[in-house]
Design a protein around this motif. Structure first.
Motif, mmCIF file in Angstrom:
data_model
loop_
_atom_site.group_PDB
_atom_site.id
_atom_site.type_symbol
_atom_site.label_atom_id
_atom_site.label_comp_id
_atom_site.label_asym_id
_atom_site.label_seq_id
_atom_site.Cartn_x
_atom_site.Cartn_y
_atom_site.Cartn_z
ATOM 1 N N GLN A 197 9.379 5.209 2.447
ATOM 2 C CA GLN A 197 10.110 4.771 1.439
ATOM 3 C C GLN A 197 9.664 3.335 1.198
ATOM 4 O O GLN A 197 9.806 2.431 0.101
ATOM 5 C CB GLN A 197 11.572 4.252 1.869
ATOM 6 C CG GLN A 197 12.877 4.452 0.576
ATOM 7 C CD GLN A 197 13.915 4.718 1.012
ATOM 8 O OE1 GLN A 197 14.765 5.168 1.896
ATOM 9 N NE2 GLN A 197 14.783 3.988 0.281
ATOM 10 N N TYR A 198 9.259 2.336 2.533
ATOM 11 C CA TYR A 198 9.284 0.622 2.301
ATOM 12 C C TYR A 198 8.265 0.709 2.827
ATOM 13 O O TYR A 198 7.388 -1.156 3.255
ATOM 14 C CB TYR A 198 9.927 -0.043 3.321
ATOM 15 C CG TYR A 198 12.063 -0.112 2.642
ATOM 16 C CD1 TYR A 198 12.106 0.027 1.575
ATOM 17 C CD2 TYR A 198 12.558 0.932 3.559
ATOM 18 C CE1 TYR A 198 13.727 0.004 0.937
ATOM 19 C CE2 TYR A 198 13.715 1.486 2.467
ATOM 20 C CZ TYR A 198 14.185 1.190 1.765
ATOM 21 O OH TYR A 198 15.244 0.808 1.720
ATOM 22 N N LYS A 199 6.971 1.369 2.246
ATOM 23 C CA LYS A 199 5.477 1.634 3.392
ATOM 24 C C LYS A 199 4.737 0.573 2.300
ATOM 25 O O LYS A 199 4.215 1.187 1.000
ATOM 26 C CB LYS A 199 5.175 2.230 3.358
ATOM 27 C CG LYS A 199 4.022 2.643 5.057
ATOM 28 C CD LYS A 199 3.854 3.848 5.213
ATOM 29 C CE LYS A 199 3.225 3.336 6.127
ATOM 30 N NZ LYS A 199 2.851 4.972 7.219
ATOM 31 N N LYS A 200 4.119 -0.356 2.711
ATOM 32 C CA LYS A 200 2.951 -1.030 0.867
ATOM 33 C C LYS A 200 1.572 -0.125 1.409
ATOM 34 O O LYS A 200 1.268 0.181 2.636
ATOM 35 C CB LYS A 200 2.950 -2.721 2.005
ATOM 36 C CG LYS A 200 1.843 -2.950 0.960
ATOM 37 C CD LYS A 200 1.545 -4.494 1.310
ATOM 38 C CE LYS A 200 0.577 -4.843 2.951
ATOM 39 N NZ LYS A 200 0.216 -5.722 3.138
ATOM 40 N N PHE A 201 1.096 0.287 0.171
ATOM 41 C CA PHE A 201 0.333 0.305 0.303
ATOM 42 C C PHE A 201 -0.837 0.061 -0.873
ATOM 43 O O PHE A 201 0.019 -0.171 -2.014
ATOM 44 C CB PHE A 201 0.378 1.898 0.055
ATOM 45 C CG PHE A 201 1.504 2.626 -1.371
ATOM 46 C CD1 PHE A 201 0.181 2.777 -2.532
ATOM 47 C CD2 PHE A 201 2.791 2.409 -0.891
ATOM 48 C CE1 PHE A 201 1.101 2.820 -3.362
ATOM 49 C CE2 PHE A 201 3.103 3.021 -2.224
ATOM 50 C CZ PHE A 201 2.694 3.509 -3.079
ATOM 51 N N ASP A 202 -1.887 0.110 -1.405
ATOM 52 C CA ASP A 202 -2.950 -0.882 -2.530
ATOM 53 C C ASP A 202 -3.891 0.753 -2.458
ATOM 54 O O ASP A 202 -3.622 1.394 -2.105
ATOM 55 C CB ASP A 202 -3.843 -1.762 -1.367
ATOM 56 C CG ASP A 202 -3.067 -2.546 -1.085
ATOM 57 O OD1 ASP A 202 -2.411 -3.265 -1.458
ATOM 58 O OD2 ASP A 202 -3.770 -2.666 0.368
ATOM 59 N N VAL A 203 -4.006 0.640 -3.853
ATOM 60 C CA VAL A 203 -4.641 1.928 -4.837
ATOM 61 C C VAL A 203 -5.892 0.829 -5.241
ATOM 62 O O VAL A 203 -5.964 0.007 -5.813
ATOM 63 C CB VAL A 203 -3.785 2.480 -5.899
ATOM 64 C CG1 VAL A 203 -4.312 3.239 -6.281
ATOM 65 C CG2 VAL A 203 -2.754 2.955 -5.142
#
Length: 364
Positions: free
Chosen positions: A189-195
């Motif tokens: 739910q609060y996990k940062k991620f990059d695309v």
């Protein structure tokens, strides 16, 4: 003979008056005031819904035609067939959000665009379009395209030319076209991620989402990175990927940054490299596995170097590098770092599809 001359004069005057007959049924009337090149201009636009108005006109373009009037010092022009509605396509005169720039706003199915207006040499001209595509994941992607400077003439909106020349089909949607970061676990739910979104030479581009919620809201910060550093653009800026008429990764040539005041600055790869050189932020690109099945780890970017180790869905990894397919712009391989409970920190390669949801790949 005199009567014949008067009759011909009357017919001529009647024809001229008919040709200049104003619209009698104006709808959606809008007035705007803009300062362009320090000079004030008044723009008035409206749809003309006169019945039978265009039935006898061979050059009618729009099913619901529009009129654009522009008035300034020594400048008075009226345009038809520039704005209006034609089927699913609509072009209206507007201002660019809250940036107070005069634009043609173009809308067609899942594509919208802002086309800024330039006044030069006593002509209305256009050069660039700033395009927003809605992808099938529901996420919006911004692109920009600039062609030759074009004069906007009466009849410019003819189907197949005009504005359509500035509205391009783009194929650099790559990872985020398929990515479907659904909240399947509470820990995400609060996990940062990059695309990953593109690459120019040694510079990679990512969208950074601070949470699943921001992803669903299409709220992100653009990150540029090489193997050592990263640079973050201001989150309040609008960022557009500048595209040219080439295929695959070669079409991606830089970024257009539109700040909160509406100022537009184009950054080519040289300017982007300069930003990276000034940055002191260490590269920290992360994402998590979306592939529904086990993701193999490889010693090298080759199918022949597979190991016995693997990752599973929702494992978080740090992306160290990527190898882009020159033909289609898609990522073939990612070099990743992963903190394993059993093996500690490991650095391996994974297939580019690891950040795709399997169901999205197989749905086609």
């Amino acid at each position: 003979m005199k009567k014949m001359f008067l009759l011909l004069l009357l017919i001529t005057i009647s024809m001229v008056c008919h040709a200049k007959e104003p619209c009698t049924n104006k709808t959606i009337v809008r007035d705007y005031q803009f300062n362009i090149n320090t000079q004030p201009y008044k723009f008035t636009s409206y749809l003309c819904e006169d019945k039978n108005k265009d039935e006898d006109e061979d050059d009618a373009i729009f099913s619901t035609p529009g009129i654009l009037e522009i008035h300034g010092k020594n400048f008075n022009k009226t345009f038809k067939n520039v704005i209006g509605i034609a089927g699913h396509r609509g072009i209206i005169f507007s201002q660019w959000n809250d940036k107070h720039k005069p634009v043609f706003f173009y809308s067609l199915k899942y594509t919208t665009a802002y086309i800024p207006i330039i006044i030069k040499d006593n002509n209305i001209m256009i050069k660039c379009s700033y395009i927003e595509l809605t992808l099938r994941t529901g996420i919006k992607a911004n692109y920009s395209y600039c062609g030759d400077l074009q004069i906007v003439d009466d009849g410019f909106g003819e189907v197949g030319i005009g504005f359509d020349k500035l509205i391009r089909d783009f194929y650099l949607e790559s990872t985020y076209y398929f990515s479907n970061f659904t909240e399947n676990k509470e820990s995400l739910q609060y996990k940062k991620f990059d695309v990953f979104i593109g690459k120019i030479d040694g510079i990679s581009f990512y969208r950074r989402y601070s949470s699943i919620k921001d992803y669903e809201l299409n709220k992100y910060t653009i990150i540029i990175a090489n193997k050592e550093k990263e640079y973050r653009f201001k989150p309040e800026d609008d960022v557009y990927q500048r595209i040219v008429d080439r295929s695959g990764s070669q079409a991606f040539i830089g970024l257009d940054i539109v700040d909160s005041k509406g100022n537009i600055k184009f950054y080519n790869k040289k300017a982007l490299s300069a930003l990276l050189n000034k940055s002191t932020i260490k590269r920290n690109i992360t994402s998590y596995i979306q592939y529904d099945e086990k993701t193999k780890l490889y010693n090298k970017p080759s199918n022949r170097s597979a190991t016995d180790m693997y990752l599973v869905k929702h494992d978080s990894v740090t992306i160290l590098d990527e190898i882009v397919n020159k033909g289609n712009g898609f990522v073939d391989w990612y070099k990743i770092s992963y903190n394993s409970e059993k093996h500690g920190k490991i650095i391996k390669w994974i297939d580019g599809n690891a950040f795709f949801a399997m169901r999205e790949i197989s749905s086609d």
